[in-house]
Design a protein around this motif. Structure first.
Motif, mmCIF file in Angstrom:
data_model
loop_
_atom_site.group_PDB
_atom_site.id
_atom_site.type_symbol
_atom_site.label_atom_id
_atom_site.label_comp_id
_atom_site.label_asym_id
_atom_site.label_seq_id
_atom_site.Cartn_x
_atom_site.Cartn_y
_atom_site.Cartn_z
ATOM 1 N N ASP A 305 21.357 31.763 32.455
ATOM 2 C CA ASP A 305 22.543 32.093 31.673
ATOM 3 C C ASP A 305 22.912 33.549 31.902
ATOM 4 O O ASP A 305 22.064 34.448 31.809
ATOM 5 C CB ASP A 305 22.283 31.871 30.184
ATOM 6 N N LEU A 306 24.172 33.804 32.192
ATOM 7 C CA LEU A 306 24.646 35.175 32.351
ATOM 8 C C LEU A 306 25.243 35.648 31.026
ATOM 9 O O LEU A 306 26.018 34.922 30.396
ATOM 10 C CB LEU A 306 25.679 35.259 33.472
ATOM 11 N N PRO A 307 24.902 36.847 30.600
ATOM 12 C CA PRO A 307 25.283 37.295 29.248
ATOM 13 C C PRO A 307 26.743 37.731 29.159
ATOM 14 O O PRO A 307 27.080 38.882 29.458
ATOM 15 C CB PRO A 307 24.334 38.472 28.994
ATOM 16 N N THR A 308 27.608 36.819 28.740
ATOM 17 C CA THR A 308 29.007 37.148 28.475
ATOM 18 C C THR A 308 29.310 36.814 27.023
ATOM 19 O O THR A 308 28.691 35.915 26.434
ATOM 20 C CB THR A 308 29.959 36.372 29.395
ATOM 21 N N ALA A 309 30.257 37.506 26.451
ATOM 22 C CA ALA A 309 30.613 37.287 25.055
ATOM 23 C C ALA A 309 31.312 35.940 24.883
ATOM 24 O O ALA A 309 31.880 35.385 25.824
ATOM 25 C CB ALA A 309 31.511 38.421 24.563
ATOM 26 N N ALA A 310 31.280 35.422 23.656
ATOM 27 C CA ALA A 310 31.954 34.154 23.359
ATOM 28 C C ALA A 310 33.448 34.316 23.557
ATOM 29 O O ALA A 310 34.053 35.285 23.097
ATOM 30 C CB ALA A 310 31.647 33.728 21.929
ATOM 31 N N GLY A 311 34.045 33.374 24.247
ATOM 32 C CA GLY A 311 35.471 33.414 24.528
ATOM 33 C C GLY A 311 35.764 32.647 25.786
ATOM 34 O O GLY A 311 35.086 31.655 26.097
ATOM 35 N N SER A 312 36.775 33.085 26.548
ATOM 36 C CA SER A 312 37.200 32.391 27.753
ATOM 37 C C SER A 312 37.116 33.324 28.952
ATOM 38 O O SER A 312 37.431 34.509 28.847
ATOM 39 C CB SER A 312 38.631 31.873 27.607
ATOM 40 N N VAL A 313 36.697 32.758 30.074
ATOM 41 C CA VAL A 313 36.629 33.496 31.326
ATOM 42 C C VAL A 313 37.755 33.003 32.225
ATOM 43 O O VAL A 313 37.894 31.800 32.450
ATOM 44 C CB VAL A 313 35.267 33.297 32.019
ATOM 45 N N GLY A 314 38.556 33.923 32.724
ATOM 46 C CA GLY A 314 39.628 33.574 33.635
ATOM 47 C C GLY A 314 39.381 34.195 34.993
ATOM 48 O O GLY A 314 39.792 35.319 35.262
ATOM 49 N N GLY A 315 38.676 33.484 35.860
ATOM 50 C CA GLY A 315 38.360 33.996 37.188
ATOM 51 C C GLY A 315 37.057 34.762 37.207
ATOM 52 O O GLY A 315 36.803 35.595 36.330
ATOM 53 N N ALA A 316 36.200 34.480 38.184
ATOM 54 C CA ALA A 316 34.935 35.183 38.334
ATOM 55 C C ALA A 316 34.502 35.100 39.795
ATOM 56 O O ALA A 316 34.570 34.026 40.403
ATOM 57 C CB ALA A 316 33.861 34.577 37.431
ATOM 58 N N GLU A 317 34.078 36.231 40.359
ATOM 59 C CA GLU A 317 33.622 36.300 41.749
ATOM 60 C C GLU A 317 32.400 37.210 41.826
ATOM 61 O O GLU A 317 32.223 38.104 40.986
ATOM 62 C CB GLU A 317 34.724 36.850 42.666
ATOM 63 N N VAL A 318 31.574 36.996 42.858
ATOM 64 C CA VAL A 318 30.363 37.791 43.044
ATOM 65 C C VAL A 318 30.562 38.770 44.190
ATOM 66 O O VAL A 318 30.913 38.379 45.311
ATOM 67 C CB VAL A 318 29.137 36.898 43.324
ATOM 68 N N ARG A 319 30.324 40.052 43.915
ATOM 69 C CA ARG A 319 30.430 41.096 44.929
ATOM 70 C C ARG A 319 29.221 41.068 45.870
ATOM 71 O O ARG A 319 28.188 40.458 45.554
ATOM 72 C CB ARG A 319 30.496 42.464 44.245
ATOM 73 N N PRO A 320 29.316 41.726 47.016
ATOM 74 C CA PRO A 320 28.175 41.761 47.948
ATOM 75 C C PRO A 320 26.881 42.274 47.331
ATOM 76 O O PRO A 320 25.795 41.871 47.754
ATOM 77 C CB PRO A 320 28.671 42.687 49.059
ATOM 78 N N ASP A 321 26.968 43.152 46.322
ATOM 79 C CA ASP A 321 25.748 43.678 45.699
ATOM 80 C C ASP A 321 25.248 42.810 44.552
ATOM 81 O O ASP A 321 24.299 43.183 43.853
ATOM 82 C CB ASP A 321 25.975 45.106 45.203
ATOM 83 N N GLY A 322 25.873 41.647 44.333
ATOM 84 C CA GLY A 322 25.455 40.742 43.266
ATOM 85 C C GLY A 322 26.158 40.945 41.945
ATOM 86 O O GLY A 322 25.908 40.199 40.990
ATOM 87 N N THR A 323 27.045 41.936 41.847
ATOM 88 C CA THR A 323 27.811 42.139 40.625
ATOM 89 C C THR A 323 28.824 41.013 40.449
ATOM 90 O O THR A 323 29.530 40.648 41.394
ATOM 91 C CB THR A 323 28.549 43.489 40.668
ATOM 92 N N VAL A 324 28.893 40.472 39.240
ATOM 93 C CA VAL A 324 29.881 39.450 38.916
ATOM 94 C C VAL A 324 31.079 40.124 38.261
ATOM 95 O O VAL A 324 30.947 40.740 37.196
ATOM 96 C CB VAL A 324 29.292 38.384 37.972
ATOM 97 N N GLU A 325 32.224 40.037 38.903
ATOM 98 C CA GLU A 325 33.459 40.568 38.323
ATOM 99 C C GLU A 325 34.251 39.411 37.737
ATOM 100 O O GLU A 325 34.470 38.402 38.410
ATOM 101 C CB GLU A 325 34.266 41.311 39.387
ATOM 102 N N TYR A 326 34.666 39.561 36.480
ATOM 103 C CA TYR A 326 35.295 38.433 35.801
ATOM 104 C C TYR A 326 36.304 38.919 34.763
ATOM 105 O O TYR A 326 36.244 40.052 34.290
ATOM 106 C CB TYR A 326 34.237 37.539 35.139
ATOM 107 N N GLY A 327 37.237 38.033 34.442
ATOM 108 C CA GLY A 327 38.186 38.306 33.378
ATOM 109 C C GLY A 327 37.732 37.626 32.105
ATOM 110 O O GLY A 327 37.255 36.489 32.128
#
Length: 619
Positions: A305-327
């Motif tokens: 499980d990745l720790p994101t707050a309760a709500g909605s995610v609109g788009g998510a991608e993984v950077r080369p260093d493993g960082t997840v960028e998401y809305g």
């Protein structure tokens, strides 16, 4: 087709403000005008070069972002805005779709990433014909692009900048799915079997456009080619399927022509994409209007499980260093683009310029017994109110979409204006399994409204909604359901506000873009010539005699999805019967990318509803 000479429509009286209190007026407007940004796309071989969309200037446009220098450049500047862009693989160019006044018909163009204000966009693919976009995949040497017209779908590739060569064409709907990392294979989605709601997958060898693999799961079970593994020589294709009645994931290895269904132990619908080394998947899990993110290890099957707050995610991608960028957003807190790093820190990635909007109210859940099962509704009411209040039922579009626990300035201002807000995830909505989504097939419109009626009964009987002050409101498919509901359920609704709706289904089918005709044929079980009674029975124009409530319609003159002629037909019918209505026309397509226009539309709706209900409206 376009309208011929007809009587002028009454226009609504749109006040300069909605609230007497200047602080409240400033608060709601600030939620609309606050700058927002999208999750960035980045160049595969130059990941410091990114592209994103923003409304910072008051219109949604494309921006270039050089992460190394943290410099930002607005790329597009068009009166009606620009819908989306992408970075070339090497990061030297930006691609964006060039249509006319929001009509969605055009070609892909490109311009230099490091261009200046005088940079000119040029057609990106020589030989690609104008059309409605049907997918794009960018490789180092190869570009795959799709377009559709009234004649059907065309998919083509361009090698090393040479003119496009067609690799697929068909009268039915099709689109670009994914390009393999070595650029030898192209996965496409197609509906040669006649059901664009449940497509099949074909994988083509680009050297000769021959088929090397085909998958079709049969009636009522679609397949979605998501992404090839991002590793040279790896021919694994990530595929979305619905073999067990919900959206799940599998890996199709084209090298061995074998499939592996992924046993991911989550109860809701799943989507995903590869991590950069193809060892794991980033999985988005959607259930009951909320999203969670997870890392699924392909070797061990371990789900983290990745720790994101309760709500909605609109788009998510993984950077080369493993960082997840998401809305991310929730009903209470505005949207933000965030970076979840491998060490677990979660920070805001792109901070928009200017002031942040004030928080709004949270949504509560209700599960209401309906004729097809429990209907999920999300609702809120003005702070400090008790007992029945005026209530707006905001009906989402799609219909393959859903209302979620996400930020909405529109919802917030209705609440500020004294209305409870109720969202209904009717049969036809996504996120509740295939059977729920497909329950409207053969009987669209009336099926969804049965669920809306059940939630309306719940809202009245629980003391939330004033039964004499219920507003039916929606855009696109929600606008269609609004007009249909005013005719089929006139006793329930005191006011109707319909944005870019289907109003006359027979005329809409004649004029709409071909991909939507294909969608309608799948939804209705045939064309109007084949099943005329179904189209007539689902058309708001059929029930115009029964409409009692005042109606506000808002529509774009260049809309290819819900064209203006069929709306004019409906308004003409209202006028002939002496019904009360008003019309807002704007010079764009299926909705507006101009913030001021969206704000104006919202003011028009709330002022119209308040006047119809006998509530005060500031001058």
């Amino acid at each position: 087709m376009t309208s011929t000479t007809r009587r002028p429509d009454p226009v609504p009286d749109i006040p300069a403000s909605l609230f007497v209190d200047p602080a409240v007026e400033a608060r709601w407007r600030g939620r609309f005008t606050a700058a927002r940004v999208s999750v960035p796309d980045w160049a595969r071989d130059a990941p410091h070069h990114s592209v994103y969309s923003s409304n910072a200037t008051g219109t949604w446009e494309i921006y270039a972002w050089d992460r190394e220098s943290d410099s930002h450049r607005r790329v597009t500047d068009r009166p009606q805005g620009t819908r989306g862009g992408a970075a070339s693989t090497d990061g030297t160019a930006i691609w964006w779709f060039d249509d006319t006044d929001g009509d969605e018909f055009g070609v892909w163009v490109r311009e230099p990433f490091d261009g200046d204000a005088d940079a000119e966009a040029v057609p990106a693919v020589e030989g690609a014909a104008p059309g409605y976009p049907a997918g794009l995949a960018l490789g180092r040497r190869t570009v795959a692009v799709g377009w559709s017209t009234d004649d059907g779908s065309t998919l083509a590739v361009s090698d090393d900048g040479r003119p496009a060569r067609v690799v697929y064409t068909h009268t039915e709907d099709a689109g670009i799915g994914a390009l393999s990392r070595d650029e030898t294979l192209l996965a496409i989605s197609h509906a040669e079997h006649g059901d664009s709601r449940h497509p099949a997958i074909r994988v083509l060898r680009l050297a000769d456009a021959e088929t090397v693999g085909e998958r079709h799961d049969g009636d009522g079970k679609g397949l979605d080619p998501i992404e090839f593994a991002p590793v040279e020589g790896d021919q694994r294709l990530l595929v979305g399927h619905e073999r067990r009645g919900r959206d799940e994931l599998l890996i199709w290895d084209l090298a061995t022509d074998t499939e592996t269904e992924l046993p991911i132990d989550l109860p809701g619908d799943l989507s995903g994409g590869f991590y950069p080394d193809a060892s794991a998947l980033l999985v988005a899990h959607t259930r009951a209007g909320r999203t969670t993110l997870h890392r699924y290890d392909l070797a061990s099957g371990e789900l983290e499980d990745l720790p994101t707050a309760a709500g909605s995610v609109g788009g998510a991608e993984v950077r080369p260093d493993g960082t997840v960028e998401y809305g991310w957003s929730s009903a209470a807190y505005p949207s933000s683009v965030r970076a979840l790093r491998p060490d677990g820190t979660d920070t805001e990635l792109l901070v928009p310029p200017g002031d942040r909007p004030e928080p709004s109210v949270a949504l509560e859940d209700a599960w209401v017994d309906g004729p097809g099962g429990a209907v999920h509704a999300l609702w809120t009411r003005p702070a400090g109110t008790t007992g029945p209040v005026p209530t707006v039922f905001m009906i989402h579009g799609g219909p393959q979409a859903a209302d979620e626990d996400r930020w909405s300035p529109v919802r917030a201002v209705w609440v500020d204006a004294g209305f409870a807000v109720v969202h209904v995830n009717y049969r036809g909505s996504s996120g509740y399994g295939s059977a729920w989504r497909d329950a409207i097939e053969g009987r669209p419109g009336t099926t969804e409204l049965e669920d809306v009626a059940a939630v309306h009964e719940w809202a009245v009987t629980t003391g939330l909604a004033d039964p004499e002050a219920c507003v039916l409101e929606g855009w696109s498919w929600g606008g269609y359901l609004t007009l249909l509901g005013l005719g089929l359920q006139p006793e329930r609704w005191a006011v109707g506000c319909a944005g870019v709706p289907v109003a006359d289904y027979l005329a809409a089918y004649e004029d709409e873009m071909e991909p939507l005709r294909a969608f309608d044929r799948s939804l209705f079980g045939g064309s109007p010539e084949e099943v005329p009674d179904r189209y007539t029975g689902a058309s708001p124009l059929t029930y115009v005699d029964a409409v009692r409530a005042p109606v506000l319609v808002l529509a774009g003159e260049n809309d290819p999805r819900c064209p203006i002629r069929q709306i004019d037909n409906y308004l003409e019918a209202l006028a002939e019967r002496g019904r009360e209505y008003a019309m807002v026309r704007y010079d764009a397509g299926h909705g507006s990318l101009v913030v001021a226009e969206t704000l104006q539309h919202t003011v028009a709706e709330i002022a119209f509803a308040r006047r119809a209900l006998g509530l005060p409206v500031p001058a």
